[in-house]
Design a protein around this motif. Structure first.
Motif, PDB file in Angstrom:
ATOM      1  N   GLY A 239      -3.529   6.400   7.841  1.00  0.00           N
ATOM      2  CA  GLY A 239      -2.168   6.295   7.304  1.00  0.00           C
ATOM      3  C   GLY A 239      -2.070   6.547   5.803  1.00  0.00           C
ATOM      4  N   LEU A 240      -3.186   6.433   5.089  1.00  0.00           N
ATOM      5  CA  LEU A 240      -3.164   6.690   3.634  1.00  0.00           C
ATOM      6  C   LEU A 240      -3.806   8.026   3.296  1.00  0.00           C
TER       7      LEU A 240
ATOM      8  N   HIS B 257      -6.063  -2.239   2.030  1.00  0.00           N
ATOM      9  CA  HIS B 257      -6.357  -1.730   0.685  1.00  0.00           C
ATOM     10  C   HIS B 257      -5.704  -2.602  -0.384  1.00  0.00           C
TER      11      HIS B 257
ATOM     12  N   GLY C 266       0.889   5.286   1.112  1.00  0.00           N
ATOM     13  CA  GLY C 266       0.385   6.541   1.679  1.00  0.00           C
ATOM     14  C   GLY C 266       1.391   7.604   1.239  1.00  0.00           C
TER      15      GLY C 266
ATOM     16  N   SER D  18      -9.503   9.077   3.277  1.00  0.00           N
ATOM     17  CA  SER D  18      -9.444   7.616   3.277  1.00  0.00           C
ATOM     18  C   SER D  18      -9.938   7.129   4.621  1.00  0.00           C
TER      19      SER D  18
ATOM     20  N   SER E 103      -8.527   4.898   6.161  1.00  0.00           N
ATOM     21  CA  SER E 103      -7.322   4.647   6.954  1.00  0.00           C
ATOM     22  C   SER E 103      -6.514   5.929   7.070  1.00  0.00           C
TER      23      SER E 103
ATOM     24  N   CYS F 131       0.842  -1.197   0.000  1.00  0.00           N
ATOM     25  CA  CYS F 131       0.000   0.000   0.000  1.00  0.00           C
ATOM     26  C   CYS F 131       0.882   1.254   0.000  1.00  0.00           C
TER      27      CYS F 131
ATOM     28  N   GLU G  10      -4.540   0.145   6.338  1.00  0.00           N
ATOM     29  CA  GLU G  10      -3.719   0.597   5.209  1.00  0.00           C
ATOM     30  C   GLU G  10      -3.403  -0.571   4.266  1.00  0.00           C
TER      31      GLU G  10
ATOM     32  N   GLU H 260      -3.000   2.714  -3.733  1.00  0.00           N
ATOM     33  CA  GLU H 260      -3.408   3.912  -3.009  1.00  0.00           C
ATOM     34  C   GLU H 260      -4.852   3.758  -2.524  1.00  0.00           C
ATOM     35  N   ALA H 261      -5.284   4.758  -1.746  1.00  0.00           N
ATOM     36  CA  ALA H 261      -6.655   4.728  -1.229  1.00  0.00           C
ATOM     37  C   ALA H 261      -7.554   5.583  -2.113  1.00  0.00           C
TER      38      ALA H 261
END
Ligand SMILES: *Cc1c(COP(=O)(O)O)cnc(C)c1O
Length: 399
Positions: free
Chosen positions: A309-310, A359, A238, A305, A307, A236, A356, A262-263
């Motif tokens: 973190g992203l 995803h 971020g 997102s 998450s 993933c 994260e 990515e998100a």
């Protein structure tokens, strides 16, 4: 040092056309100091010995490479999981935090500042500082403080001071702005530990080098276990530090496809996503030129997102270059796909992933049915999901 320095940035800090140092003049000498220190210590045996001991005995490296038998059968592929969820503090971020804290100590800076979104990098930095006896101040958006209470307690328990940021959207990008402001003011005694492969040169390079341990270990582990390299490496993205850490181990192996996820939040064609490489354009954010989400005036747009973190409107400059030269491919997964991935790994393998990397799992569910069967896929599980249980259960209840 085992890293091969394959893709060293140019002397002006560029990966292709991306990167650079777009910072106030007062920071230029500090960036230079960090760059020179890293050059020096990356050739210093005692530095790497100290780091290796901490990687092994404190972080718990090497983290395992695990064959996901049930998931493999279900998706008709051969799926190997690199278990950064088993690193101390529960994610890959500690690899970078400890490396940079050691570097700061060698430079002689005892005051550490950091930014954090969900609190993962804040916790990793507070942990490294506690262990190395450094003062630690963490900037965190007020909005994120509300969403991530347990991580505030963790940071404070570890002796760090958490400073709420009330500007802008009160989230990660504002926390970075505030950390940079502090750094400009206190540059004499302060080292800024940035949390991802972003920011002005030399940060994207240094962060990659400290995360490259993931790629170095996985390459060796998969060769030991299967006798061959994987067809695909999946991670993933971020800011891009976990992905660049594993990609760097395979970047010269042109038969290995590198894939970053990515998100795309509520959808790639909505306003609410964080798919910077997929939908962004080149621009400047936090001191470097890279793909960013921006309006026609160059104002940075808000990312979204599920998450934290992203949830960032920028991405590390090396990824922008890898996209443009087509060495890596970038796709995205929505909030809902991530939930599907989250559930799948939990139920099939008994491993609860962080949102994260979920995803990348969500993406894998559909994509694995489009590629030939029985491919060897190396998936980087960047962290564990304990921190996300509340978000996930609330979201699932609302569906
Ligand atoms: C912070 C975080 C990420 C995203 O950051 P990168 O720099 O892109 O790696 C991904 N996974 C986990 C578990 C995180 O904590």
């Amino acid at each position: 040092m085992t890293s091969k320095n394959i893709n060293k940035p140019s002397s002006n800090g560029r990966f292709g056309k991306f990167g650079g140092k777009f910072v106030p003049e007062t920071l230029m000498s500090s960036l230079k100091e960090i760059e020179e220190a890293f050059e020096k210590y990356s050739k210093d045996e005692s530095f790497w010995e100290e780091l290796t001991t901490l990687q092994n005995d404190f972080i718990g490296r090497p983290t395992p490479l695990y064959y996901a038998k049930n998931l493999s059968e279900k998706l008709n592929q051969r799926i190997w999981i690199k278990r950064e969820d088993l690193a101390h503090t529960g994610a890959h971020k500690i690899n970078n935090a400890i490396g940079q804290a050691l570097l700061a100590k060698r430079i002689g800076k005892k005051r550490i500042i950091a930014e954090t979104g969900a609190g993962q990098h804040g916790v990793a930095t507070a942990t490294a500082c506690a262990m190395l006896n450094l003062e630690c101040i963490v900037y965190m958006g007020e909005e994120d403080i509300k969403r991530q209470a347990p991580n505030i307690y963790r940071m404070e328990m570890l002796g760090a001071k958490v400073v709420p940021v009330t500007s802008g959207s009160r989230t990660l990008k504002d926390a970075v702005n505030e950390a940079i402001r502090d750094w400009v003011t206190n540059v004499e005694n302060t080292y800024y530990i940035i949390g991802s492969a972003v920011g002005p040169h030399p940060y994207p390079y240094i962060v990659r080098e400290f995360q490259s341990i993931i790629g170095i270990e996985s390459r060796k582990q998969i060769l030991d276990k299967t006798g061959s390299l994987p067809n695909y490496v999946l991670a993933c993205v971020g800011g891009g530090s976990n992905a660049i850490g594993i990609f760097s181990g395979f970047i010269d192996d042109l038969d290995v496809s590198l894939i970053g996820i990515e998100a795309s939040g509520e959808g790639i064609d909505t306003e609410k996503h964080a798919a910077t490489l997929t939908k962004g354009t080149p621009g400047i954010l936090h001191g470097s030129l890279s793909y960013v989400l921006q309006d026609s005036f160059g104002q940075i747009q808000e990312a979204h997102s599920i998450s934290a973190g992203l949830d960032y409107p920028g991405v590390g400059p090396e990824h922008s270059n890898l996209k443009d030269i087509e060495r890596a491919q970038y796709y995205s997964a929505t909030d809902l796909k991530a939930l599907e991935g989250f559930k799948l790994l939990s139920v099939e393998e008994g491993i609860i992933p962080a949102l994260e990397p979920a995803h990348a799992l969500g993406f894998l569910i559909d994509w694995s049915q489009e590629i030939p069967k029985d491919q060897s896929i190396l998936f980087l599980l960047s962290g564990r999901g304990d921190k996300d249980m509340e978000t996930v259960s609330k979201k699932m209840a609302s569906l």
